[in-house]
Write an enzyme that holds these catalytic residues in place. Structure first.
Site, mmCIF file in Angstrom:
data_model
loop_
_atom_site.group_PDB
_atom_site.id
_atom_site.type_symbol
_atom_site.label_atom_id
_atom_site.label_comp_id
_atom_site.label_asym_id
_atom_site.label_seq_id
_atom_site.Cartn_x
_atom_site.Cartn_y
_atom_site.Cartn_z
ATOM 1 C CG ASP A 64 -1.882 1.172 1.220
ATOM 2 O OD1 ASP A 64 -1.713 2.100 0.389
ATOM 3 O OD2 ASP A 64 -2.811 1.166 2.050
ATOM 4 C CG ASN A 91 0.189 3.789 -13.592
ATOM 5 O OD1 ASN A 91 -0.402 4.468 -14.424
ATOM 6 N ND2 ASN A 91 -0.390 2.730 -13.007
ATOM 7 C CE1 TYR A 155 -6.616 11.994 -10.605
ATOM 8 C CE2 TYR A 155 -7.616 13.411 -12.270
ATOM 9 C CZ TYR A 155 -6.845 12.311 -11.939
ATOM 10 O OH TYR A 155 -6.280 11.536 -12.927
ATOM 11 N N GLY A 156 -7.146 17.341 -9.679
ATOM 12 C CA GLY A 156 -6.353 18.129 -10.633
ATOM 13 C C GLY A 156 -5.150 18.777 -9.962
ATOM 14 C CB ALA A 157 -4.763 20.614 -6.761
ATOM 15 C CE LYS A 159 -2.980 11.729 -11.402
ATOM 16 N NZ LYS A 159 -2.007 10.632 -11.277
HETATM 17 N N1 LIG Z 1 -7.924 6.202 -16.868
HETATM 18 C C1 LIG Z 1 -7.956 7.504 -17.067
HETATM 19 O O1 LIG Z 1 -8.878 8.024 -17.689
HETATM 20 C C2 LIG Z 1 -6.838 8.371 -16.563
HETATM 21 C C3 LIG Z 1 -6.743 9.668 -17.053
HETATM 22 C C4 LIG Z 1 -5.728 10.480 -16.589
HETATM 23 C C5 LIG Z 1 -4.815 9.995 -15.684
HETATM 24 N N2 LIG Z 1 -4.920 8.727 -15.207
HETATM 25 C C6 LIG Z 1 -3.917 8.283 -14.243
HETATM 26 O O2 LIG Z 1 -3.381 7.066 -14.673
HETATM 27 C C7 LIG Z 1 -2.894 6.337 -13.551
HETATM 28 C C8 LIG Z 1 -3.365 4.890 -13.637
HETATM 29 O O3 LIG Z 1 -4.756 4.851 -13.486
HETATM 30 P P1 LIG Z 1 -5.709 3.899 -14.333
HETATM 31 O O4 LIG Z 1 -6.519 4.755 -15.168
HETATM 32 O O5 LIG Z 1 -4.958 2.797 -14.953
HETATM 33 O O6 LIG Z 1 -6.686 3.390 -13.170
HETATM 34 P P2 LIG Z 1 -6.754 2.073 -12.293
HETATM 35 O O7 LIG Z 1 -7.054 0.920 -13.192
HETATM 36 O O8 LIG Z 1 -7.685 2.377 -11.186
HETATM 37 O O9 LIG Z 1 -5.272 1.902 -11.758
HETATM 38 C C9 LIG Z 1 -4.782 2.482 -10.578
HETATM 39 C C10 LIG Z 1 -3.834 1.489 -9.956
HETATM 40 O O10 LIG Z 1 -3.261 2.060 -8.766
HETATM 41 C C11 LIG Z 1 -3.246 1.077 -7.755
HETATM 42 N N3 LIG Z 1 -3.366 1.704 -6.448
HETATM 43 C C12 LIG Z 1 -4.412 2.444 -5.999
HETATM 44 N N4 LIG Z 1 -4.200 2.806 -4.727
HETATM 45 C C13 LIG Z 1 -3.003 2.266 -4.354
HETATM 46 C C14 LIG Z 1 -2.252 2.262 -3.161
HETATM 47 N N5 LIG Z 1 -2.689 2.891 -2.064
HETATM 48 N N6 LIG Z 1 -1.066 1.591 -3.141
HETATM 49 C C15 LIG Z 1 -0.616 0.942 -4.252
HETATM 50 N N7 LIG Z 1 -1.279 0.927 -5.410
HETATM 51 C C16 LIG Z 1 -2.462 1.567 -5.465
HETATM 52 C C17 LIG Z 1 -4.452 0.189 -8.027
HETATM 53 O O11 LIG Z 1 -4.234 -1.133 -7.574
HETATM 54 P P3 LIG Z 1 -4.798 -1.653 -6.147
HETATM 55 O O12 LIG Z 1 -6.228 -1.193 -6.064
HETATM 56 O O13 LIG Z 1 -4.627 -3.128 -6.216
HETATM 57 O O14 LIG Z 1 -3.911 -1.026 -5.117
HETATM 58 C C18 LIG Z 1 -4.558 0.209 -9.543
HETATM 59 O O15 LIG Z 1 -3.900 -0.905 -10.128
HETATM 60 C C19 LIG Z 1 -3.379 7.095 -12.314
HETATM 61 O O16 LIG Z 1 -2.324 7.873 -11.790
HETATM 62 C C20 LIG Z 1 -4.476 7.985 -12.869
HETATM 63 O O17 LIG Z 1 -4.658 9.159 -12.108
HETATM 64 C C21 LIG Z 1 -5.916 7.903 -15.638
#
Ligand SMILES: NC(=O)c1ccc[n+]([C@@H]2O[C@H](COP(=O)([O-])OP(=O)(O)OC[C@H]3O[C@@H](n4cnc5c(N)ncnc54)[C@H](OP(=O)(O)O)[C@@H]3O)[C@@H](O)[C@H]2O)c1
Length: 254
Positions: A64, A91, A155-157, A159
């Site tokens: 975590d 990521n 969230y935006g802040a 990032k």
């Molecule tokens: N998808 C979009 O539209 C989008 C757009 C812009 C930016 N992003 C960014 O892209 C990145 C990846 O997101 P995603 O879209 O692929 O979403 P996602 O499928 O929800 O992936 C997020 C990952 O982070 C892990 N995570 C969450 N909390 C955690 C913690 N406390 N410790 C360790 N791992 C943790 C989750 O795994 P566990 O739950 O197993 O911990 C999950 O595998 C993020 O930074 C997100 O802000 C996504």
């Protein structure tokens, strides 16, 4: 000069956080398929093991990252296993809708602990190892790290903070030959919206609305982000640092 061939990252060691789903899983796959050893980090062991299935170069490291004691252990695990570290991909991230009239200290802390503090502590713990290999860091921001999203200001802040860390670290670490860049994805298929606690109907509506607003007419696929994370990290990308690459089907132009 010849055009660079496809990345061959044989012998490289990469840490990908959030590797159990979405962009992180696609990124772990992309690096492993290019020959790198990958430590995949996330809370859910089963999700990480699914990412690692059929790819022996990926090792699952359940942890975590909201716990400030975790990052050092993540870096140590990669070093113990493979002896060096070339790339850190920050990521893992949390998305949370939090309109101002529902803003709480707990909500702000949850976003910043994962989106800002964890990447910072991971980068700090990785630094001595990245120095030895003239390694690289790729941070995963969002198109909403530099354009406003009503109802998701924090969230935006968080990032926006990650983007500024990217630029400052790029400058700070350039004398060590360490490059630091970021991708800023637009709406991409993943578990992010469901993980934000939104009901299925709301998630479907948001996805339809997002696809309608993207000039290229659809949401992105995780591999379309992962490909660029790999290119930014590729040692063949020798003279690029401090940049935020928006990958959003043209959303930023609207
Ligand atoms: N998808 C979009 O539209 C989008 C757009 C812009 C930016 N992003 C960014 O892209 C990145 C990846 O997101 P995603 O879209 O692929 O979403 P996602 O499928 O929800 O992936 C997020 C990952 O982070 C892990 N995570 C969450 N909390 C955690 C913690 N406390 N410790 C360790 N791992 C943790 C989750 O795994 P566990 O739950 O197993 O911990 C999950 O595998 C993020 O930074 C997100 O802000 C996504």
């Amino acid at each position: 000069m010849a055009v660079s061939p496809p990345a061959d990252l044989t012998g490289q060691v990469v840490i990908v956080t959030g590797a159990g789903s979405g962009i992180g899983r696609a990124t772990a796959h992309a690096f492993a398929d290019a020959g790198a050893q990958v430590l995949g980090v996330g809370r859910r062991k089963d999700a990480l093991e699914e990412t690692a299935a059929d790819r022996p170069r990926i090792a699952a490291h359940p942890a975590d990252l909201s716990d400030p004691d975790t990052p050092q252990g993540v870096i140590d695990a990669a070093i113990e296993r493979w002896g060096h570290l070339d790339t850190l991909v920050n990521n893992a991230g949390a998305t949370r809708m939090m309109p101002l009239d529902r803003t709480t200290a707990e909500g702000i802390a949850a976003l910043f602990d994962l989106n800002v503090t964890a990447p910072s502590l991971l980068a700090a713990a990785a630094l001595p190892h990245l120095r030895k290999r003239r390694g690289t860091i790729v941070n995963v921001s969002s198109t909403y790290g530099h354009r406003p999203l009503a109802g998701a200001a924090h969230y935006g802040a968080s990032k926006a903070a990650l983007e500024q860390l990217t630029r400052a670290w790029a400058l700070e670490l350039a004398p060590d030959g360490i490059r630091v860049n970021a991708v800023a994805p637009g709406p991409t298929e993943s578990e992010a919206l469901a993980a934000a606690g939104l009901p299925e109907g709301v998630v479907d509506r948001i996805k339809r609305d997002e696809a309608d607003r993207v000039p290229l007419g659809r949401r992105g696929e995780p591999h379309e982000i992962a490909d660029w994370i790999l290119r930014l990290a590729d040692p063949a990308t020798t003279w690029l640092t401090g940049q935020i690459l928006t990958i959003d089907g043209g959303l930023e132009l609207t």
